[in-house]
Motif scaffolding. Structure first.
Motif: not given
Length: 108
Positions: A58-70
């Motif tokens: 499955s694929v999920t996505s977010t606008l607050r990802g990455g190490r710094r959630r940015d």
């Protein structure tokens, strides 16, 4: 005379969190998911769950990802309880590296 460019850190941050970047990350993740499904092993006649691993991507996505959630991110995962063993192998089963090979082949 060349125009000068001054980078805006705030603007770069907005770009990295934009829907446009998220959509591109999802597109790339879908390509990787398709490649993983294509090369996923399917158990033989004695397998109690043939095709379960292959159908569990499955694929999920977010606008607050990455190490710094940015930043926008998309992730390909497999929800099968034995996905780790298929990917990395065990002492009795060789590693298949399905997601690794799919990412190397597909995310462009």
């Amino acid at each position: 005379m060349a125009a000068r460019f001054k980078m805006s850190n705030k603007g770069v941050g907005q770009l990295l969190r934009s829907e446009m970047v998220r959509a591109e990350m999802v597109r790339r993740a879908e390509v990787i998911k398709s490649a993983a499904e294509a090369i996923a092993p399917v158990g033989g006649p004695g397998d109690p769950h043939p095709g379960h691993y292959k159908s569990s991507f499955s694929v999920t996505s977010t606008l607050r990802g990455g190490r710094r959630r940015d930043r926008a991110t998309a992730t390909v995962t497999n929800s099968s309880y034995y996905a780790r063993w298929v990917e990395y192998g065990t002492e009795k089963v060789p590693a298949h590296h399905v997601l690794l090979r799919a990412a190397q082949a597909g995310g462009r």
